[in-house]
Design a protein around this motif. Structure first.
Motif, PDB file in Angstrom:
ATOM      1  N   LEU A  13      -7.174   0.047   2.066  1.00 60.77           N
ATOM      2  CA  LEU A  13      -5.951   0.053   1.272  1.00 60.77           C
ATOM      3  C   LEU A  13      -4.858  -0.782   1.913  1.00 60.77           C
ATOM      4  O   LEU A  13      -4.053  -1.410   1.211  1.00 60.77           O
ATOM      5  CB  LEU A  13      -5.470   1.488   1.060  1.00 60.77           C
ATOM      6  CG  LEU A  13      -6.431   2.431   0.336  1.00 60.77           C
ATOM      7  CD1 LEU A  13      -5.761   3.777   0.091  1.00 60.77           C
ATOM      8  CD2 LEU A  13      -6.919   1.845  -0.971  1.00 60.77           C
ATOM      9  N   LEU A  41      -9.194  -0.391  -6.374  1.00 62.72           N
ATOM     10  CA  LEU A  41     -10.128   0.021  -7.421  1.00 62.72           C
ATOM     11  C   LEU A  41     -10.642  -1.191  -8.192  1.00 62.72           C
ATOM     12  O   LEU A  41     -11.825  -1.267  -8.538  1.00 62.72           O
ATOM     13  CB  LEU A  41      -9.447   1.010  -8.371  1.00 62.72           C
ATOM     14  CG  LEU A  41      -9.173   2.403  -7.782  1.00 62.72           C
ATOM     15  CD1 LEU A  41      -8.263   3.198  -8.715  1.00 62.72           C
ATOM     16  CD2 LEU A  41     -10.481   3.160  -7.538  1.00 62.72           C
ATOM     17  N   PRO A  44      -5.800   8.726  -0.385  1.00 59.19           N
ATOM     18  CA  PRO A  44      -6.135   7.886  -1.546  1.00 59.19           C
ATOM     19  C   PRO A  44      -7.476   7.183  -1.382  1.00 59.19           C
ATOM     20  O   PRO A  44      -8.181   6.949  -2.370  1.00 59.19           O
ATOM     21  CB  PRO A  44      -4.984   6.867  -1.595  1.00 59.19           C
ATOM     22  CG  PRO A  44      -3.898   7.444  -0.764  1.00 59.19           C
ATOM     23  CD  PRO A  44      -4.574   8.258   0.283  1.00 59.19           C
ATOM     24  N   ALA A  45      -7.828   6.839  -0.153  1.00 63.27           N
ATOM     25  CA  ALA A  45      -9.084   6.134   0.098  1.00 63.27           C
ATOM     26  C   ALA A  45     -10.296   7.004  -0.217  1.00 63.27           C
ATOM     27  O   ALA A  45     -11.375   6.480  -0.509  1.00 63.27           O
ATOM     28  CB  ALA A  45      -9.137   5.649   1.545  1.00 63.27           C
ATOM     29  N   ASN A  54       0.823  -1.205   0.000  1.00 62.04           N
ATOM     30  CA  ASN A  54       0.000   0.000   0.000  1.00 62.04           C
ATOM     31  C   ASN A  54       0.858   1.256   0.000  1.00 62.04           C
ATOM     32  O   ASN A  54       0.616   2.183  -0.781  1.00 62.04           O
ATOM     33  CB  ASN A  54      -0.928   0.001   1.219  1.00 62.04           C
ATOM     34  CG  ASN A  54      -1.790   1.245   1.290  1.00 62.04           C
ATOM     35  OD1 ASN A  54      -2.193   1.794   0.278  1.00 62.04           O
ATOM     36  ND2 ASN A  54      -2.076   1.695   2.501  1.00 62.04           N
ATOM     37  N   CYS A 108       0.747   3.749  -3.276  1.00 64.03           N
ATOM     38  CA  CYS A 108       0.244   5.122  -3.155  1.00 64.03           C
ATOM     39  C   CYS A 108       1.334   6.155  -3.429  1.00 64.03           C
ATOM     40  O   CYS A 108       1.044   7.234  -3.962  1.00 64.03           O
ATOM     41  CB  CYS A 108      -0.384   5.333  -1.778  1.00 64.03           C
ATOM     42  SG  CYS A 108      -1.943   4.421  -1.575  1.00 64.03           S
ATOM     43  N   LEU A 116     -11.256   6.209  -3.686  1.00 59.57           N
ATOM     44  CA  LEU A 116     -11.886   4.897  -3.712  1.00 59.57           C
ATOM     45  C   LEU A 116     -13.324   4.958  -3.203  1.00 59.57           C
ATOM     46  O   LEU A 116     -14.196   4.234  -3.689  1.00 59.57           O
ATOM     47  CB  LEU A 116     -11.072   3.930  -2.850  1.00 59.57           C
ATOM     48  CG  LEU A 116     -11.610   2.516  -2.657  1.00 59.57           C
ATOM     49  CD1 LEU A 116     -11.551   1.740  -3.965  1.00 59.57           C
ATOM     50  CD2 LEU A 116     -10.824   1.788  -1.564  1.00 59.57           C
ATOM     51  N   TRP A 165       1.452   6.356  -7.232  1.00 53.85           N
ATOM     52  CA  TRP A 165       0.344   7.182  -7.727  1.00 53.85           C
ATOM     53  C   TRP A 165       0.665   8.674  -7.548  1.00 53.85           C
ATOM     54  O   TRP A 165       0.468   9.485  -8.456  1.00 53.85           O
ATOM     55  CB  TRP A 165      -0.938   6.862  -6.973  1.00 53.85           C
ATOM     56  CG  TRP A 165      -1.737   5.703  -7.451  1.00 53.85           C
ATOM     57  CD1 TRP A 165      -1.870   4.490  -6.841  1.00 53.85           C
ATOM     58  CD2 TRP A 165      -2.548   5.626  -8.637  1.00 53.85           C
ATOM     59  NE1 TRP A 165      -2.711   3.664  -7.566  1.00 53.85           N
ATOM     60  CE2 TRP A 165      -3.152   4.338  -8.672  1.00 53.85           C
ATOM     61  CE3 TRP A 165      -2.833   6.530  -9.666  1.00 53.85           C
ATOM     62  CZ2 TRP A 165      -4.012   3.940  -9.697  1.00 53.85           C
ATOM     63  CZ3 TRP A 165      -3.699   6.127 -10.691  1.00 53.85           C
ATOM     64  CH2 TRP A 165      -4.266   4.853 -10.694  1.00 53.85           C
ATOM     65  N   LEU A 170      -4.100   1.444  -3.734  1.00 59.08           N
ATOM     66  CA  LEU A 170      -5.245   1.949  -4.480  1.00 59.08           C
ATOM     67  C   LEU A 170      -5.466   1.176  -5.779  1.00 59.08           C
ATOM     68  O   LEU A 170      -6.612   0.979  -6.202  1.00 59.08           O
ATOM     69  CB  LEU A 170      -5.038   3.441  -4.786  1.00 59.08           C
ATOM     70  CG  LEU A 170      -6.156   4.157  -5.540  1.00 59.08           C
ATOM     71  CD1 LEU A 170      -7.459   4.132  -4.748  1.00 59.08           C
ATOM     72  CD2 LEU A 170      -5.749   5.607  -5.847  1.00 59.08           C
TER      73      LEU A 170
END
Length: 327
Positions: free
Chosen positions: A247, A257, A284-285, A90, A94, A288, A97, A253
């Protein structure tokens, strides 16, 4: 272009203590991953969880193993097979990303072909305690739209009734953290139905899910410890009504997804949850959780000190992250 990877362990004090059926803690320990390339840096946070045999040291070691591949340019999709699902992946996912957002000048939601995120109504967690103490907590936060109440004892009935009496207008999610048994399952379901509970999270230990097929479920039930990745979903159909996607369980993420989309196909409702971490872990959540039926992203609200800048909370709403935080 040369990449570099840095990791760190950080500790954030919890406001008071956080108690579930497995114990209490007063500090949130997180691992951050920072990946730098071409003058930009992306960052991600994870919360190692002992229930899944994770520690801050084991997570740091997992990330160290993958360091050569990350610094050689490993991408998010290849990361899914290079690391197992869990907290370590995780943090790396992240960070990748966030790095892509910074290098491209685009928001993560745009890169992921998601709509622009909107504010979300999040639950607020009431820790496990004696009925009177839990009622006091619930009364203090009764102005919130949604409470998530930690239970998981042999006598949860008194706790459920006490919380409902103290917060008569709140929607309530109960989280048993695997604390119920075959012997008390039906009784607790009946109490929940009478109290108008909205959702019950993980009543039975993971691996004992089959028992849910043998009883009447008057309140929707959500899987948490029983679901970690997309491949876990088919076996839950007919037993659970919803799945809690975190996550730190899915390993980032990217997988989350995919799992959300697969759950929708199976007609499972979506809850997006969190461990007790900072705004960096929640950010990030929030992407989601767009469109999810249940949102539980209150981690920063449980801390005595959050990151700066952090997420903005307005009453029961959590607002999307600003780029200075993540994404």
């Amino acid at each position: 272009m040369t990449r570099s990877l840095e990791t760190a362990i950080e500790h954030f004090p919890i406001a008071g203590s956080f108690t579930i059926s497995r114990g209490s803690k007063t500090t949130a320990s997180v691992v951050t991953c920072r990946i730098a390339e071409g003058g930009f840096a992306g960052i991600g946070e994870c919360v190692p969880y002992g229930r899944y045999d994770e520690t801050v040291d084991s997570v740091m070691a997992e990330i160290e193993v993958i360091r050569p591949k990350i610094e050689a340019g490993l991408g998010r999709n290849d990361l899914l097979s290079a690391m197992k699902a869990g907290a370590a992946r995780n943090a790396v996912d992240c960070a990748l990303w966030d790095l892509e957002a910074k290098t491209s000048g685009k928001h993560v939601f745009a890169i992921a072909n998601l709509g622009e995120p909107q504010p979300l109504t999040t639950a607020y967690t009431i820790s496990l305690g004696e009925p009177e103490a839990m009622a006091s907590q619930a009364a203090h936060y009764a102005h919130r739209a949604l409470l998530k109440v930690k239970i998981g004892t042999a006598d949860d009935a008194s706790r459920i009734r006490a919380v409902r009496a103290a917060a008569p207008d709140c929607a309530i999610i109960l989280d048993a953290n695997e604390g119920w048994t075959e012997a008390n399952l039906t009784h607790h379901f009946a109490v929940c139905a009478k109290a108008g509970v909205t959702l019950i999270e993980q009543p039975l230990p993971a691996g004992h899910d089959g028992l849910l097929a043998s009883v009447s479920r008057p309140v929707p039930v959500c899987a948490d410890e029983s679901v970690h990745k997309t491949e876990d979903l088919p076996k839950l159909v007919g037993l659970y009504d919803a799945v809690n996607i975190k996550l730190d369980k899915t390993g980032g993420l990217t997988e989350a997804l995919r799992m959300r989309d697969a759950a929708r196909v199976l007609n499972l409702k979506i809850m997006v949850g969190c461990m007790v971490g900072t705004s960096l872990g929640m950010a990030p959540a929030i992407l989601l959780a767009q469109g999810a039926e249940f949102v539980d992203l209150d981690g920063p609200l449980l801390l005595a000190r959050d990151r700066e800048p952090g997420l903005r909370y307005e009453a029961s709403l959590v607002l999307p992250p600003i780029p200075a935080l993540w994404g």
